[in-house]
Design a protein around this motif. Sequence first.
Motif, PDB file in Angstrom:
ATOM      1  N   TYR A  20       0.844  -1.196   0.000  1.00  0.00           N
ATOM      2  CA  TYR A  20       0.000   0.000   0.000  1.00  0.00           C
ATOM      3  C   TYR A  20       0.879   1.247   0.000  1.00  0.00           C
ATOM      4  CZ  TYR A  20      -3.249   3.606   1.439  1.00  0.00           C
ATOM      5  OH  TYR A  20      -3.984   4.760   1.494  1.00  0.00           O
ATOM      6  N   ASP A  48      -8.341   6.684  -2.805  1.00  0.00           N
ATOM      7  CA  ASP A  48      -8.626   7.003  -1.394  1.00  0.00           C
ATOM      8  C   ASP A  48      -9.511   5.951  -0.743  1.00  0.00           C
ATOM      9  OD1 ASP A  48      -7.155   9.342  -1.089  1.00  0.00           O
ATOM     10  OD2 ASP A  48      -8.834  10.652  -1.616  1.00  0.00           O
ATOM     11  N   GLY A  49     -10.359   5.324  -1.534  1.00  0.00           N
ATOM     12  CA  GLY A  49     -11.282   4.329  -1.002  1.00  0.00           C
ATOM     13  C   GLY A  49     -10.669   2.956  -0.779  1.00  0.00           C
ATOM     14  N   GLU A 105      -8.621   0.602   1.219  1.00  0.00           N
ATOM     15  CA  GLU A 105      -8.072   0.456   2.575  1.00  0.00           C
ATOM     16  C   GLU A 105      -6.736  -0.275   2.534  1.00  0.00           C
ATOM     17  OE1 GLU A 105      -9.338   1.732   5.372  1.00  0.00           O
ATOM     18  OE2 GLU A 105     -10.920   2.650   4.153  1.00  0.00           O
ATOM     19  N   PRO A 106      -5.773   0.149   3.339  1.00  0.00           N
ATOM     20  CA  PRO A 106      -4.469  -0.534   3.372  1.00  0.00           C
ATOM     21  C   PRO A 106      -4.572  -2.035   3.617  1.00  0.00           C
ATOM     22  CG  PRO A 106      -4.329   1.553   4.530  1.00  0.00           C
ATOM     23  CD  PRO A 106      -5.781   1.346   4.188  1.00  0.00           C
ATOM     24  N   ALA A 107      -5.558  -2.470   4.382  1.00  0.00           N
ATOM     25  CA  ALA A 107      -5.697  -3.906   4.674  1.00  0.00           C
ATOM     26  C   ALA A 107      -5.923  -4.726   3.409  1.00  0.00           C
ATOM     27  CB  ALA A 107      -6.853  -4.127   5.655  1.00  0.00           C
TER      28      ALA A 107
END
Length: 169
Positions: free
Chosen positions: A6, A101-102, A104-106
């Motif tokens: 990410y 932006d949407g 998520e790092p996960a």
Amino acid sequence: MTVSMYSASVPVLQQLLGSLSAILERTQAHAAERKIDADAYLQARLFPDMFPLLRQVQIACDFAKGIGARLADVAVPVYDDSERDFDELQALIAKTRAFLDGLEPALFEGAQDREIVLRPGTPKERRFNGRDYLVHYGLPQFFFHATTAYAILRSNGVEIGKRDFMGQY
């Protein structure tokens, strides 16, 4: 020190998309001040066999969303690439940034080993693990088109420099 997939992708893409947006704003102002038709910049190329500025921006956005989506293992959004002016290019960049932006790092956990298949089922099919896709294909492609957009504008007299290309970091 380990860098997450990410961190190695989304913030970098966001930074350069932000700078691309800013240099397009500067170009609009430059054109207005000098009473130059904006289309002269949008259709400008570095060489006749290269894509014009408009297409360079579209492709940079295509690579940005594709990199993020593939590494996050989500569907790559399909945009119609019908932009014809600076305002529409700005909207494309904003839409691309909002998509990133949407993410998520996960979603990027394990992405370094995830199989990425480009052009599946065609003679041009390419297979990568996520790390190689990002480092050897995705980012170089994205940087090529972002850099070419910058170079087109700079070569056409827009007063921008390295700081403008780098953007906010």
